[in-house]
Design a protein around this motif. Structure first.
Motif, PDB file in Angstrom:
ATOM      1  N   LEU A   1       0.834  -1.209   0.000  1.00  0.00           N
ATOM      2  CA  LEU A   1       0.000   0.000   0.000  1.00  0.00           C
ATOM      3  C   LEU A   1       0.865   1.254   0.000  1.00  0.00           C
ATOM      4  O   LEU A   1       0.560   2.233  -0.686  1.00  0.00           O
ATOM      5  N   LEU A   2       1.958   1.224   0.769  1.00  0.00           N
ATOM      6  CA  LEU A   2       2.854   2.387   0.840  1.00  0.00           C
ATOM      7  C   LEU A   2       3.430   2.700  -0.539  1.00  0.00           C
ATOM      8  O   LEU A   2       3.420   3.847  -1.003  1.00  0.00           O
ATOM      9  N   GLU A   3       3.916   1.663  -1.230  1.00  0.00           N
ATOM     10  CA  GLU A   3       4.505   1.882  -2.563  1.00  0.00           C
ATOM     11  C   GLU A   3       3.455   2.433  -3.529  1.00  0.00           C
ATOM     12  O   GLU A   3       3.735   3.336  -4.322  1.00  0.00           O
ATOM     13  N   LEU A   4       2.243   1.875  -3.463  1.00  0.00           N
ATOM     14  CA  LEU A   4       1.184   2.356  -4.366  1.00  0.00           C
ATOM     15  C   LEU A   4       0.823   3.818  -4.065  1.00  0.00           C
ATOM     16  O   LEU A   4       0.601   4.605  -4.985  1.00  0.00           O
ATOM     17  N   CYS A   5       0.771   4.169  -2.771  1.00  0.00           N
ATOM     18  CA  CYS A   5       0.447   5.552  -2.396  1.00  0.00           C
ATOM     19  C   CYS A   5       1.512   6.516  -2.904  1.00  0.00           C
ATOM     20  O   CYS A   5       1.198   7.626  -3.358  1.00  0.00           O
ATOM     21  N   GLN A   6       2.783   6.098  -2.844  1.00  0.00           N
ATOM     22  CA  GLN A   6       3.874   6.945  -3.355  1.00  0.00           C
ATOM     23  C   GLN A   6       3.716   7.156  -4.862  1.00  0.00           C
ATOM     24  O   GLN A   6       3.893   8.263  -5.374  1.00  0.00           O
ATOM     25  N   ASP A   7       3.341   6.057  -5.564  1.00  0.00           N
ATOM     26  CA  ASP A   7       3.125   6.165  -7.015  1.00  0.00           C
ATOM     27  C   ASP A   7       1.966   7.118  -7.330  1.00  0.00           C
ATOM     28  O   ASP A   7       2.058   7.953  -8.233  1.00  0.00           O
ATOM     29  N   ILE A   8       0.872   6.980  -6.582  1.00  0.00           N
ATOM     30  CA  ILE A   8      -0.314   7.826  -6.822  1.00  0.00           C
ATOM     31  C   ILE A   8       0.056   9.300  -6.600  1.00  0.00           C
ATOM     32  O   ILE A   8      -0.281  10.172  -7.410  1.00  0.00           O
ATOM     33  N   HIS A   9       0.766   9.569  -5.502  1.00  0.00           N
ATOM     34  CA  HIS A   9       1.198  10.942  -5.171  1.00  0.00           C
ATOM     35  C   HIS A   9       2.063  11.495  -6.301  1.00  0.00           C
ATOM     36  O   HIS A   9       1.901  12.642  -6.736  1.00  0.00           O
ATOM     37  N   SER A  10       2.949  10.650  -6.784  1.00  0.00           N
ATOM     38  CA  SER A  10       3.882  11.059  -7.840  1.00  0.00           C
ATOM     39  C   SER A  10       3.134  11.425  -9.125  1.00  0.00           C
ATOM     40  O   SER A  10       3.461  12.401  -9.790  1.00  0.00           O
ATOM     41  N   HIS A  11       2.087  10.652  -9.481  1.00  0.00           N
ATOM     42  CA  HIS A  11       1.381  10.887 -10.757  1.00  0.00           C
ATOM     43  C   HIS A  11       0.354  12.003 -10.674  1.00  0.00           C
ATOM     44  O   HIS A  11       0.169  12.746 -11.638  1.00  0.00           O
ATOM     45  N   LEU A  12      -0.343  12.125  -9.525  1.00  0.00           N
ATOM     46  CA  LEU A  12      -1.411  13.133  -9.442  1.00  0.00           C
ATOM     47  C   LEU A  12      -0.902  14.489  -8.957  1.00  0.00           C
ATOM     48  O   LEU A  12      -1.589  15.494  -9.107  1.00  0.00           O
ATOM     49  N   GLY A  13       0.289  14.519  -8.348  1.00  0.00           N
ATOM     50  CA  GLY A  13       0.846  15.785  -7.872  1.00  0.00           C
ATOM     51  C   GLY A  13       0.392  16.124  -6.464  1.00  0.00           C
ATOM     52  O   GLY A  13      -0.425  15.429  -5.862  1.00  0.00           O
ATOM     53  N   ASP A  14       0.955  17.236  -5.933  1.00  0.00           N
ATOM     54  CA  ASP A  14       0.731  17.607  -4.530  1.00  0.00           C
ATOM     55  C   ASP A  14      -0.329  18.691  -4.428  1.00  0.00           C
ATOM     56  O   ASP A  14      -0.515  19.489  -5.356  1.00  0.00           O
ATOM     57  N   ILE A  15      -1.049  18.714  -3.273  1.00  0.00           N
ATOM     58  CA  ILE A  15      -2.083  19.757  -3.102  1.00  0.00           C
ATOM     59  C   ILE A  15      -1.427  21.139  -2.988  1.00  0.00           C
ATOM     60  O   ILE A  15      -2.041  22.139  -3.310  1.00  0.00           O
ATOM     61  N   ASP A  16      -0.179  21.165  -2.526  1.00  0.00           N
ATOM     62  CA  ASP A  16       0.578  22.429  -2.509  1.00  0.00           C
ATOM     63  C   ASP A  16       1.384  22.478  -3.802  1.00  0.00           C
ATOM     64  O   ASP A  16       2.347  21.732  -3.968  1.00  0.00           O
ATOM     65  N   GLN A  17       0.982  23.368  -4.710  1.00  0.00           N
ATOM     66  CA  GLN A  17       1.588  23.330  -6.042  1.00  0.00           C
ATOM     67  C   GLN A  17       3.039  23.792  -6.056  1.00  0.00           C
ATOM     68  O   GLN A  17       3.743  23.578  -7.039  1.00  0.00           O
ATOM     69  N   ASP A  18       3.458  24.436  -4.977  1.00  0.00           N
ATOM     70  CA  ASP A  18       4.872  24.854  -4.914  1.00  0.00           C
ATOM     71  C   ASP A  18       5.786  23.674  -4.640  1.00  0.00           C
ATOM     72  O   ASP A  18       6.992  23.746  -4.846  1.00  0.00           O
ATOM     73  N   VAL A  19       5.200  22.599  -4.138  1.00  0.00           N
ATOM     74  CA  VAL A  19       6.025  21.419  -3.808  1.00  0.00           C
ATOM     75  C   VAL A  19       6.163  20.541  -5.047  1.00  0.00           C
ATOM     76  O   VAL A  19       5.176  20.238  -5.723  1.00  0.00           O
ATOM     77  N   GLU A  20       7.379  20.146  -5.325  1.00  0.00           N
ATOM     78  CA  GLU A  20       7.588  19.224  -6.448  1.00  0.00           C
ATOM     79  C   GLU A  20       7.706  17.809  -5.887  1.00  0.00           C
ATOM     80  O   GLU A  20       8.535  17.533  -5.022  1.00  0.00           O
ATOM     81  N   VAL A  21       6.836  16.919  -6.357  1.00  0.00           N
ATOM     82  CA  VAL A  21       6.821  15.550  -5.825  1.00  0.00           C
ATOM     83  C   VAL A  21       7.921  14.742  -6.496  1.00  0.00           C
ATOM     84  O   VAL A  21       8.125  14.825  -7.709  1.00  0.00           O
ATOM     85  N   GLU A  22       8.621  13.984  -5.672  1.00  0.00           N
ATOM     86  CA  GLU A  22       9.688  13.112  -6.203  1.00  0.00           C
ATOM     87  C   GLU A  22       9.058  12.070  -7.130  1.00  0.00           C
ATOM     88  O   GLU A  22       8.085  11.416  -6.778  1.00  0.00           O
ATOM     89  N   SER A  23       9.604  11.953  -8.325  1.00  0.00           N
ATOM     90  CA  SER A  23       9.018  11.026  -9.307  1.00  0.00           C
ATOM     91  C   SER A  23       9.356   9.586  -8.921  1.00  0.00           C
ATOM     92  O   SER A  23      10.517   9.205  -8.825  1.00  0.00           O
ATOM     93  N   GLN A  24       8.310   8.805  -8.656  1.00  0.00           N
ATOM     94  CA  GLN A  24       8.515   7.410  -8.271  1.00  0.00           C
ATOM     95  C   GLN A  24       7.595   6.521  -9.080  1.00  0.00           C
ATOM     96  O   GLN A  24       6.476   6.910  -9.382  1.00  0.00           O
ATOM     97  N   SER A  25       8.073   5.342  -9.426  1.00  0.00           N
ATOM     98  CA  SER A  25       7.185   4.401 -10.112  1.00  0.00           C
ATOM     99  C   SER A  25       7.563   2.977  -9.734  1.00  0.00           C
ATOM    100  O   SER A  25       8.390   2.346 -10.376  1.00  0.00           O
TER     101      SER A  25
END
Length: 1321
Positions: free
Chosen positions: A1039-1063
């Motif tokens: 679940l943790l790995e999938l959540c990281q992937d989802i965060h990476s693809h959909l982006g962060d609610i704070d647009q100033d933050v750049e999400v680390e690209s993970q897959s």
């Protein structure tokens, strides 16, 4: 010696006390002892002599008290010697009791020590003198001070010391009961009482089994002083151990083929029965004891055992406790099944906790044990059985229909509990004669009265009762006859079940049969259509089961009885002759039905084939009936088209048009009976020529009719039936309804003619061409119906059920797909060339399989025979698998262009339905089904796992090939079907096997490597992965790995933050991320369920154990495995949710689901905190892991949670603004948006409340544990008035540029607008 006695007594009588004292002083101790002994043994003047000695021995003088002590000691010894008569001993003890309170302290201490020493040495065998001991102890306790060693003790202290010494010493098993009786009269403090009770309970194991009931009785009397729970728990745990050791012995004996029992089985059961009676008697009198007893089992069912179940059922006879006991047992049963299901579905729970204790097994053991004279338990068992069946039976669905079809296997906890109720009643019925009439009456009453809810479970129970004890049931035949009287008022399904159940009894009981026939005749003229249907059902059943002499033996008997159960030859010549008249009479009754409603006729047509197959001598009557009925609707003029008259098949009532004659079913019944008779005729030889001529007469006539129908139906055009494209088919008008009915009838006739011609064609090319002609006519009507249904606003009924039989489908499909016989090649090519015909047969096969899946049977011949339907499934599996694997879907590209399912896809759908049906209805035959497919030679037929895995690998290869191609060529629906098939087949694998590990590895690999942007496929594949993974290990890491992937693809609610690209998983991409997020959240819920269950389990364990101060210190050094697991799982889960809470999820369902999941997470965290508050209250310490978990939740998750709440609120409002632009659907969208807002408005306050509750209990825990856990918590901001400086500035600039003045109320909305723009970028 006699002179001494006389002298003492006479001196006493004269009241000359000084002389008496002088005389007694002159006697030596030995002389006095012998005087006492002789007098007591002879039993003469002993009372007078003891009184005289007391008179002449004043307790105040030293000499007097010594003499008194000597008297007491000698009398005690005499009473225990057994030399005295009972009444003499009782008199002596009575006299001694009267004088005890006069004894001085030192004498009392000596006397008490004398008792204690006698008990320790085992000299208190008879226990007569023990009646005196309580008086001595009471007198001793009232002394102010007595000498003890070199110092002094109070009398109470000395008594406590004595009891302590007594309970610490070894007791002779013979005197345990006497001592327990004695302690009832001793005033005891709570600690002393506990000490005594513990000692007595320890003595249980040293006693002979027969001595246990009286000891329990004494203990229960002792419980009036206190220690109620301890006494009850002790007794129950003793019998629990006895049962366990007996079970172990039996198991060991079976493995070594020995029959050894240290305790005889029947003796133990009789003792248990007696003890149960004693306890119930005590509970009836002492309500406090009853409350303590029930309190033990209210918290957890883990303390239950067969003995305590029997005890509870016996207690249920007390009216005050009845409801409580049954609610308690109901809760225990359902909780036990739920826990079992939870444990079986999770590898972690299996590893952490021992094998689950089955309450259902305990209850069944109690039923078996109750044979040993437990009459006080049996009534409770009957009540429990019906209580479970009433509460957990199938519930009525909408409009009173059964919500769930009866599945062969009980799967849900409710179904298992209902099944357990049935097992209890069936076992009780077999074992206890007095219960039989009660059980039978209650079952029959429920069958008659519960018409609104499904009663399949009661029908199953009744069938089992009939099968297990038919002769016993005949003794209560009057009750069955009473039930028959209600037949015409009962629902049809109940009547069918009931008649099928009593069928074996009808053959041996004339009274039952006569009663049934009378009732059925009345029902035939019932004003209710259901009553008439019931009559048809009953008559058809009788025709099937009363064979006429000369009928061919049929292998398909619905129910068989062994000859040991019924010693009657039901097929003897006499019976057969009587049966013939009986059957012909019934047939004449049934002919009346041919003038009734379509439903009644339909039942008759569907039943005639089975009757003929079981009772072939009735062929002539049946065929004549069918023939005369068919001729009514047949056009005899050979030149006229169409060959059937459709107008008489309908009837009108006002504007409504109804079907009057199900013509297609009539033709179907006639054709199937005809074909069966022809086959039998070929097989049978040596029949009477007269009969043959008669048979050939009506057979040839019917054959001519069918041939003529075939010929003319081929020539017919749609116009002949007035069913061309211009005809009206709307269900709103009477003309439309009429045309629909005609269309369905004509299609049915075409189908039957196709089957008939295929059967008689014998692979003749010309005949097959005729079949294609028939099909083309059928297909035209079918197309028109579909087209018209598509145009109408309200879709008409689904495609009518095909009238093709299972036998036809399982013959034609292999012929179409696999038959490579040279001689048949030319003829079959005619059928194969017609793609529509091939698709049609395949879709009918799937329709049949679907019907089997939903109801357990199909229409048409042999559709209700379980063996035949399973054989059909095996044939279909084989042919569909061959078709799918041998003809690649590339060949079928033409179908793809037409935008409809390919044949390969249909095959897959069929296979999926077959595997699901088999797993639901025949789980034990899954291996047999898979072996039916032709496999490679190296597969071992018996090895189910190997065969299963062979097919799993085949489907894996197919899916892999699909995924290896380009995304444009990817067939999503087919891939989803393959994934569904893999998930069904993988359920057959054992989670410990190598194949299971390979399956997981393969699924993970596919998820990591597949990057197709297809949400439904991604959902199916990940669901498969989760269902496998949970049986392998905890899914939190996944679940943790999938959540990281989802965060990476959909982006962060704070647009100033750049999400680390993970897959980690390629299956998660921008298009599928939201779907995956919803799946992940459903898994989070499942993990939280398990964690919650583990915490509750651990809490009940600690409450139960409360072992003392040693336990928690051990906890500090080495954390409990359950606590450790809970903390680790929650830690990973919080990290995963932390990723998800920062993700830019689209507003709507996914946002709300996440808010709810967060809310639930905080609730579980609060539960864990409460558990640690409980631990710290018992001087435990907090593990460091838990502190880390609190830190993670406070410093990381909670702040992000508040940010997400702000985002969710702003996102929802902006969603509403965006909708304003869509002018067309403005109103609808606003309504939807407001409904969402309402739903979300509840989710957000819930979450904030749960966070604050969590922090509130953390403060309590900090105080209890002396650890400052609140240092990790930050101040909540979600309730504050929020001003975002950047947003405010932007808003002010906007205001200046547009030079507008805004009202104060608009200021609240302005900060939201820039937020919306940011979200849309």
């Amino acid at each position: 010696m006699k002179a001494d006695v006389d002298k003492i007594v006479s001196l006493s009588d004269k009241d000359s006390v000084p002389e008496l004292q002088k005389y007694l002083s002159s006697l030596m101790d030995d002389q006095l002892v012998s005087v006492i002994t002789n007098s007591a043994v002879k039993g003469k003047m002993v009372g007078a002599m003891i009184k005289s000695i007391f008179k002449g021995s004043p307790p105040t003088s030293n000499e007097g008290s010594k003499r008194r002590l000597l008297l007491y000691q000698q009398c005690i010894t005499l009473c225990e010697s057994g030399d005295l008569q009972t009444d003499v001993a009782a008199d002596i003890i009575g006299l001694l009791m009267l004088e005890t309170h006069l004894l001085p302290g030192p004498t009392l201490t000596q006397l008490a020590n004398h008792f204690v020493d006698a008990i320790k040495e085992g000299k208190m065998g008879s226990g007569k003198s023990l009646e005196l001991f309580p008086t001595v102890l009471t007198a001793l306790a009232s002394c102010e001070a007595v000498a003890y060693g070199k110092g002094e003790l109070s009398g109470e202290g000395y008594k406590k010391q004595l009891i302590n010494s007594l309970c610490s010493s070894r007791w002779d098993p013979k005197c345990v009961i006497h001592l327990t009786t004695m302690f009832r009269d001793v005033p005891l403090s709570p600690e002393e009482l506990q000490f005594v009770v513990e000692k007595v309970l320890r003595m249980f194991s040293k006693l002979d089994l027969q001595e246990v009931p009286p000891l329990v009785y004494q203990l229960l009397l002792l419980s009036a002083k206190g220690c109620k729970k301890q006494i009850l728990d002790g007794v129950v745990s003793y019998f629990k151990e006895q049962d366990f050791s007996l079970e172990e012995e039996q198991r060991r004996g079976q493995s070594l083929d020995l029959e050894f029992e240290s305790v005889p089985h029947d003796q133990l059961r009789h003792v248990e029965g007696t003890v149960i009676l004693h306890i119930v008697f005590a509970l009836r009198l002492d309500h406090e004891l009853g409350r303590e007893f029930l309190k033990t089992y209210k918290t957890s069912y883990t303390d239950l055992c067969p003995f305590s179940v029997a005890l509870l059922l016996s207690v249920a006879r007390i009216q005050r406790y009845e409801e409580q006991v049954f609610d308690l047992l109901k809760g225990a049963v359902i909780k036990s099944f739920k826990d079992e299901q939870l444990q079986q579905g999770s590898k972690i729970l299996q590893d952490l906790l021992p094998q689950h204790q089955s309450v259902s097994q305990m209850i069944l053991d109690t039923v078996k044990n109750s044979v040993f004279g437990w009459d006080h338990v049996t009534q409770g068992l009957v009540q429990l059985g019906f209580f479970l069946m009433d509460n957990f039976g199938p519930k009525p669905g909408p409009f009173g229909k059964a919500a769930e079809s009866s599945s062969a296997v009980a799967r849900t906890p409710n179904q298992q509990a209902c099944k357990l109720g049935g097992q209890v009643l069936l076992l009780g019925f077999k074992m206890h004669e007095p219960l039989r009439s009660d059980i039978l009456e209650q079952v029959l009453n429920r069958l008659v009265t519960k018409t609104a809810s499904p009663i399949t479970h009661y029908l199953d129970l009744f069938t089992d009762i009939v099968m297990s004890a038919p002769m016993i049931l005949l003794e209560s035949s009057s009750k069955v006859i009473e039930t028959f009287d209600q037949l015409s008022y009962l629902p049809l399904a109940t009547v069918q079940g009931l008649l099928k159940a009593v069928q074996p009894l009808l053959k041996v009981s004339m009274s039952l049969k006569d009663a049934l026939i009378l009732v059925l005749r009345k029902a035939m003229f019932s004003s209710q259509i259901d009553g008439r249907k019931s009559a048809v059902t009953g008559f058809l059943l009788l025709l099937k089961n009363f064979k006429v002499l000369g009928s061919l033996a049929s292998s398909q008997c619905s129910q068989s009885l062994s000859s040991s159960q019924i010693q009657v030859d039901v097929h003897s010549r006499y019976n057969s002759a009587a049966n013939e008249a009986f059957c012909l009479e019934i047939l004449s009754s049934l002919r009346r039905c041919l003038g009734q409603q379509a439903d009644v006729r339909l039942m008759l047509y569907e039943g005639f084939y089975d009757v003929l197959r079981r009772n072939s001598q009735l062929a002539s009557s049946i065929m004549q009936t069918l023939s005369s009925q068919l001729k009514r609707y047949y056009e005899p003029e050979q030149d006229l088209l169409p060959p059937v008259k459709l107008e008489p098949c309908i009837t009108a009532h006002g504007d409504q048009v109804y079907l009057q004659e199900p013509l297609a079913h009539l033709v179907s019944c006639t054709v199937h009976c005809l074909l069966w008779l022809q086959n039998m005729h070929k097989a049978a030889t040596g029949d009477d020529s007269d009969e043959e001529e008669e048979e050939e007469g009506y057979q040839s006539e019917l054959l001519t009719i069918v041939e003529s129908m075939t010929r003319r139906m081929i020539k017919c055009e749609l116009e002949d039936f007035e069913l061309d494209k211009s005809a009206e088919f709307s269900m709103g008008s009477s003309v439309g309804v009429r045309n629909n009915i005609f269309a369905v009838l004509v299609m049915g006739v075409y189908e039957i003619l196709i089957e008939y011609n295929f059967n008689k064609a014998n692979y003749n090319k010309t005949c097959f061409e005729g079949i294609i002609e028939l099909f083309s006519r059928y297909h035209k009507i079918s197309d028109i119906l579909k087209e018209k249904a598509g145009k109408g606003k309200v879709s008409s009924n689904k495609t009518p059920r095909s009238l093709l039989s299972m036998g036809f489908i399982s013959t034609i499909l292999p012929a179409l797909f696999r038959d490579s016989t040279q001689s048949r090649e030319e003829a079959l090519s005619v059928l194969r060339a017609n793609g529509e015909f091939v698709r049609y047969t395949l879709s009918v096969a799937i329709q049949k399989i679907q019907q089997l899946e939903e109801t357990g049977h199909t229409d048409g011949p042999d559709g209700t025979t379980a063996d035949k339907t399973f054989r059909f499934l095996c044939d279909m599996t084989s042919v569909l698998m061959w078709r799918y694997t041998n003809i690649p879907s590339v060949v079928e590209d033409a179908g793809k262009k037409e935008k409809r399912t390919t044949l390969s896809q249909l095959c897959l759908e069929g296979l999926l339905r077959i595997f699901t049906t088999c797993q639901q209805r025949h789980p034990e035959k899954m291996g047999q089904l898979l072996s039916a497919m032709e496999t490679e030679d190296d597969l071992d037929e018996g090895n189910v796992t190997q065969i299963n895995f062979f097919y799993i690998r085949q489907f894996q290869r197919v899916l892999f090939a699909q995924l290896s191609g380009e995304e444009d060529e990817f067939n999503s629906k087919e891939a989803q079907l393959i994934v569904s098939i893999l998930s069904v087949l993988s359920r057959q694998l054992k989670s410990s096997s190598q194949e299971f590990v390979q399956m997981i590895t393969w699924t993970v690999k596919v998820c990591k490597e597949t990057s197709f942007e297809d949400s439904p496929f991604a959902k199916g594949l990940l669901s498969l992965l989760f269902s496998l993974h949970v049986l392998y290990k905890s899914p939190v890491g996944l679940l943790l790995e999938l959540c990281q992937d989802i965060h990476s693809h959909l982006g962060d609610i704070d647009q100033d933050v750049e999400v680390e690209s993970q897959s980690h998983f390629a299956i998660v991409n921008t298009k599928t991320a939201t779907t995956v997020a919803m799946l992940v959240l459903s898994q989070v819920d499942r993990v939280l369920d398990e964690v919650d269950w583990l915490i509750a389990r651990k809490k009940s364990q600690t409450t139960f154990e409360k072992a003392g101060d040693g336990d928690p210190t051990q906890n500090a050094a080495q954390q409990d495995p359950i606590e450790k697991n809970v903390t680790l799982q929650l830690g990973t889960l919080l990290t995963a949710l932390n990723e998800l809470v920062q993700t830019l999820l689209p507003p709507g369902t996914s946002t709300i689901t996440l808010l709810r999941a967060m809310s639930r997470t905080y609730t579980i965290l609060t539960t864990l905190v409460k558990y640690y508050i409980h631990v710290c209250s018992n001087h435990g310490t907090l593990p460091s892991r838990f502190e880390k978990l609190v830190k993670l939740s406070g410093s990381h998750l909670t702040p992000q949670c508040y940010n997400f709440i702000t985002y969710a609120q702003s996102g929802e409002t902006s969603g509403g603004n965006a909708d304003d632009k869509k002018k067309k659907r403005k109103n609808e969208t606003n309504t939807a948006a407001s409904a969402k807002l309402l739903r979300e408005a509840k989710a957000i306050p819930d979450l904030i409340f749960n966070i604050e509750q969590y922090e509130k209990f953390l403060i309590t825990l900090s105080k209890k544990s002396k650890v400052n856990l609140m240092q990790y918590m930050k101040l909540s901001t979600s309730r504050d008035f929020r001003i975002n400086a950047a947003t405010l500035e932007a808003a002010l600039q906007d205001q200046d540029s547009s030079q507008q003045t805004t009202a104060s109320q608009e200021q609240e909305e302005e900060p939201q607008e820039p937020k919306e723009k940011k979200r849309k970028k």
